[in-house]
Design an enzyme around this catalytic site. Structure first.
Site, PDB file in Angstrom:
ATOM      1  N   SER C  95       0.828  -1.195   0.000  1.00  0.00           N
ATOM      2  CA  SER C  95       0.000   0.000   0.000  1.00  0.00           C
ATOM      3  C   SER C  95       0.870   1.254   0.000  1.00  0.00           C
ATOM      4  O   SER C  95       1.734   1.404  -0.859  1.00  0.00           O
ATOM      5  CB  SER C  95      -0.924  -0.055   1.213  1.00  0.00           C
ATOM      6  OG  SER C  95      -1.918   0.914   1.099  1.00  0.00           O
ATOM      7  N   ASP C 217     -10.147  -4.385  -5.294  1.00  0.00           N
ATOM      8  CA  ASP C 217      -9.524  -3.668  -4.180  1.00  0.00           C
ATOM      9  C   ASP C 217     -10.193  -2.308  -4.036  1.00  0.00           C
ATOM     10  O   ASP C 217     -10.128  -1.465  -4.919  1.00  0.00           O
ATOM     11  CB  ASP C 217      -8.020  -3.507  -4.450  1.00  0.00           C
ATOM     12  CG  ASP C 217      -7.263  -2.873  -3.285  1.00  0.00           C
ATOM     13  OD1 ASP C 217      -7.916  -2.326  -2.367  1.00  0.00           O
ATOM     14  OD2 ASP C 217      -6.022  -2.930  -3.298  1.00  0.00           O
ATOM     15  N   HIS C 245      -7.569  -5.449   0.064  1.00  0.00           N
ATOM     16  CA  HIS C 245      -6.377  -4.629  -0.111  1.00  0.00           C
ATOM     17  C   HIS C 245      -5.122  -5.351   0.376  1.00  0.00           C
ATOM     18  O   HIS C 245      -4.037  -4.813   0.299  1.00  0.00           O
ATOM     19  CB  HIS C 245      -6.588  -3.317   0.666  1.00  0.00           C
ATOM     20  CG  HIS C 245      -5.537  -2.296   0.429  1.00  0.00           C
ATOM     21  ND1 HIS C 245      -5.159  -1.884  -0.833  1.00  0.00           N
ATOM     22  CD2 HIS C 245      -4.764  -1.582   1.290  1.00  0.00           C
ATOM     23  CE1 HIS C 245      -4.211  -0.961  -0.724  1.00  0.00           C
ATOM     24  NE2 HIS C 245      -3.954  -0.770   0.556  1.00  0.00           N
TER      25      HIS C 245
END
Lengths: 423, 111, 267
Positions: C95, C217, C245
């Site tokens: 991320s 996602d 995610h």
């Protein structure tokens, strides 16, 4: 209610049948009905979040029809955007890592646009082979609880704000005090021809304005004046007195730089200002002038003292002695005060040292009961006689540091010396 | 350091206040408050007996001066008796030994 | 302060292997990689750490100024690499950490020789002609969610941890990692993460890069994965059949396979 092991009371005997009937009615509540109309929402999702089963209670809260939800929506579709983010960054990873998660505060969106704060708990159901099957989730209405929590949060925020404000105020006050303190002392000492100067100010507490002061400034073409003193008390009143004292002495010296004249003017000003105030205030001060002597490399010092500890002279030959100014009275006490003058000549390598009584009144010894005292200072000065003013001040600064908590008063130091001639 | 204690008695010359304990920044206001209630007739003398005073800082010295100012305003006088050595040293430095009548003890001061 | 202690650095795997640094994203800590570590341990030297403000990092090291920009977190990465004297390491960032890795590789090119970006997003908020997936209001809403959950957090978590009798160490770890994080620090990390814009930094990536995206996602939609892939010259894009995610948790086998394949091709 648990009835096992309890003998029915005789008078209850007649009601027993009715009670049993009611109990049976409760038991008839089917598991399915319990699931559908439980006082909480039930939800089963596939591992990718797709909703496989949902109970009526939750559908009612959402305002959605079963056929639009089952197989068509994911759990995260029921959440607000912030909730989705929270789900992805906290809820889902935690659930994956520990197979269950409970009591997470989220909000679900209603069809009409409203939101319901909920508490969500989930567990992962495994198949017989240990494979991940689905996620079971219960959802509790947390509207009341959330209102209460928001109240707490508001309270916490207000307290936090108040704390930050108080800290900012305190910082501002300290800044203001520092500026004020600086106005009581010169930024830098001026260049005095043929004389080296050095000063130091020890502040006992950053929160309280000190009452010691010193200054060096030119008065006419050939003379410089200097002073150092101590006003009684601390804090804003003492600072006001210090300010009055400093600027009175500077102005008086421009009019007449004779030491006794300057102190006499100060005495009049302070007495007039404070004697009738019910809060009489005084100061001690040494005021003097420096004038290049008849022989090159010599400077004549003339000084007067009003109630201040005697100055010290450190000679180039390694001796030191006090320059007595006996009987000079505390400045501001009497309408007419007497001040004593003294004079000396500084030759190359000689240094005049002025100090406030923070130094001599510092408490020493293991139990902090002895005073550093005049004799201690004289011995220290003797051991540094012959060194230039900045070295004397540096040595005394080290001495002050070594007093630790035995030094609880502000202390000012001012050293004026004629540089040693280098053959 | 012990707290400030003031014991008063009367001599033929006027009141005698025995000061014991510490006379400093925190306790000097007590002495000042006590002074405001003191009426002295002209020509009388307030004797401050400092036998038991074990500490006196600049606020204490200020309070002694306030006592003197208060007495003088009523055409009366203040004398200090049995000034401890350390305080005497300070009084000498600030020149107050010249403006306060000093006596070895309160009996001589109230004569 | 000692960086190893400050960032709770853990080193495992094959000491002779090429170093692989695994960096967690917002909301988590190094525990996120528990299903990844075993796959790498045999051939690679695996380095795990917690960013200051997360997990079991040293709380006193937190400075709001420093950690209000991704450069602060990138600084943590570089300092961890320096503390272990890593050279030519493969940086795997999840991320927001994928972007931290880009910044760190730019500052310390000798330390980082390749990047694996797991569910990356260089900007979460929609912009003119760019779809990040969120609006600024959404981010405020997340911050409110954080707040609401910290209030009763320990109470909510405690029974859960008690209940995990078979693996008490797991419960303890999680309790420490997720509960100990100061809400103030989490808020700073959240703001830094979701308000950041690292789109321009992508062009400067000069090392082999693998972009791993999930098919579903919410946080990093597929447009974003495509954007990152396009922006980094020569990068490889792999779309994992995974929802959510965190593919390294929800689809660990596929994720590990993709990472290992990329690592093998680097040799």
């Amino acid at each position: 209610m648990c009835r096992t092991g309890r003998q029915p009371d005789p008078h209850e005997a007649g009601d027993e049948k009715a009670a049993d009937a009611a109990f049976a009615a409760l038991l008839e509540d089917s598991a399915e009905d319990l699931y559908e109309s439980a006082p909480c929402g039930y939800l089963s999702t596939l591992m990718d979040g797709t909703i496989a089963k949902i109970n009526t209670t939750l559908l009612n809260w959402l305002g959605l029809e079963r056929q639009t939800v089952v197989g068509r929506m994911r759990f995260t579709d029921l959440l607000t955007v912030g909730g989705k983010l929270y789900h992805e960054t906290h809820f889902a990873p935690l659930l994956r890592m520990q197979d269950e998660i409970s009591g997470i505060a989220l909000e679900i969106k209603q069809d009409g646009g409203g939101r319901i704060p909920v508490l969500v708990s989930s567990v992962i159901k495994y198949g017989s082979m240990g494979e991940l099957l689905l996620i079971r989730t219960t959802i509790f209405d947390a509207r009341d609880r959330r209102a209460y929590e928001e109240e707490l949060l508001r309270g916490r925020k207000a307290a936090e704000e108040a704390r930050k404000q108080a800290e900012a105020d305190r910082a501002r006050l300290q800044d203001a005090l520092a500026v004020l303190q600086q106005s009581l002392l010169p930024d830098t000492l001026p260049q005095v021809p043929g004389v080296e100067t050095s000063a130091y100010y020890h502040t006992a507490s950053p929160d309280r304005l000190g009452g010691d002061f010193y200054d060096v400034f030119p008065v006419d073409g050939k003379r410089f004046a200097f002073f150092l003193g101590d006003v009684c008390g601390k804090g804003p009143e003492a600072a006001a007195l210090t300010s009055l004292t400093r600027y009175t002495l500077r102005a008086a010296a421009l009019h007449n730089p004779e030491p006794v004249s300057a102190l006499t003017t100060l005495n009049k000003v302070l007495h007039e200002r404070y004697s009738g105030s019910g809060d009489p205030r005084y100061c001690t001060a040494v005021f003097g002038t420096l004038e290049a002597g008849p022989a090159t490399g010599q400077t004549t010092v003339r000084l007067a003292s009003g109630g201040h500890p005697p100055a010290l002279v450190l000679r180039a030959d390694g001796t030191a002695d006090y320059l007595p100014t006996p009987g000079g009275l505390l400045v501001g006490v009497l309408p007419e005060a007497r001040f004593t003058t003294a004079a000396t000549v500084l030759s190359p390598g000689d240094t005049l040292l002025l100090y406030t009584d923070g130094l001599t009144e510092a408490r020493t010894g293991k139990d902090r009961t002895s005073l550093y005292g005049d004799d201690g200072l004289l011995a220290f000065a003797t051991s540094h006689a012959g060194t230039p003013p900045h070295a004397v001040v540096q040595a005394l600064t080290g001495l002050l540091d070594s007093f630790g908590d035995g030094l609880d008063d502000d202390t000012a130091l001012l050293a004026l010396g004629v540089p040693a001639s280098h053959p | 350091m012990s707290p400030l204690k003031i014991t008063t008695r009367d001599a033929t010359t006027g009141p005698v206040w025995e000061i014991s304990g510490a006379l400093d920044y925190t306790t000097a206001p007590e002495l000042l408050a006590r002074l405001t209630t003191l009426a002295l007739r002209p020509g009388r003398r307030l004797v401050l007996d400092l036998t038991g005073m074990d500490f006196c800082d600049s606020s204490g010295i200020s309070a002694l001066i306030a006592a003197r100012n208060h007495a003088h305003a009523q055409q009366a006088d203040v004398a200090l008796a049995a000034v401890p050595a350390h305080t005497l040293r300070v009084l000498r430095i600030v020149g107050l030994d010249q403006i306060f009548p000093l006596y070895p003890d309160s009996a001589t001061a109230a004569r | 302060m000692d960086t190893v202690r400050r960032n709770n650095v853990t080193v495992t795997g094959n000491p002779q292997g090429r170093p692989v640094v695994l960096a967690h994203g917002f909301g988590c800590d190094q525990n996120m990689w528990r299903l990844t570590v075993p796959a790498l341990a045999e051939d690679y030297r695996v380095v795990l750490f917690d960013y200051v403000g997360s997990g079991r990092s040293e709380p006193s090291a937190f400075q709001e100024d420093r950690y209000s920009s991704l450069d602060g977190y990138a600084g943590d990465v570089v300092e961890v690499c320096e503390a272990l004297d890593l050279r030519d390491a493969v940086f795997v960032g999840h991320s927001v950490s994928a972007m931290t890795g880009v910044l760190a590789a730019g500052t310390a090119p000798e330390r980082i020789g390749a990047l694996v970006m797991v569910a990356p997003s260089p900007r979460y908020i929609d912009d003119d002609g760019y779809r990040g997936g969120f609006s600024a209001d959404d981010i405020d809403e997340l911050l409110a969610s954080l707040e609401a959950n910290y209030l009763g957090w320990s109470a909510a978590m405690a029974p859960l941890i008690m209940g995990n009798a078979e693996r008490p160490e797991l419960g303890e770890e999680l309790k420490n990692s997720f509960c100990a994080t100061d809400p103030e620090m989490a808020r700073v990390f959240a703001r830094t993460t979701f308000l950041s814009d690292s789109r321009d930094d992508l062009k400067q990536v000069a090392v082999p890069t693998l972009v791993l995206e999930c098919s579903q996602d919410v946080i990093a939609p597929r447009e974003v994965g495509a954007f990152v892939h396009r922006a980094i010259p020569g990068s490889t894009l792999v779309t994992l059949d995974a929802t959510g995610h965190c593919p390294h948790l929800s689809a660990p086998e596929a994720t590990n396979e993709a990472i290992l394949k990329f690592l093998a091709a680097l040799r």
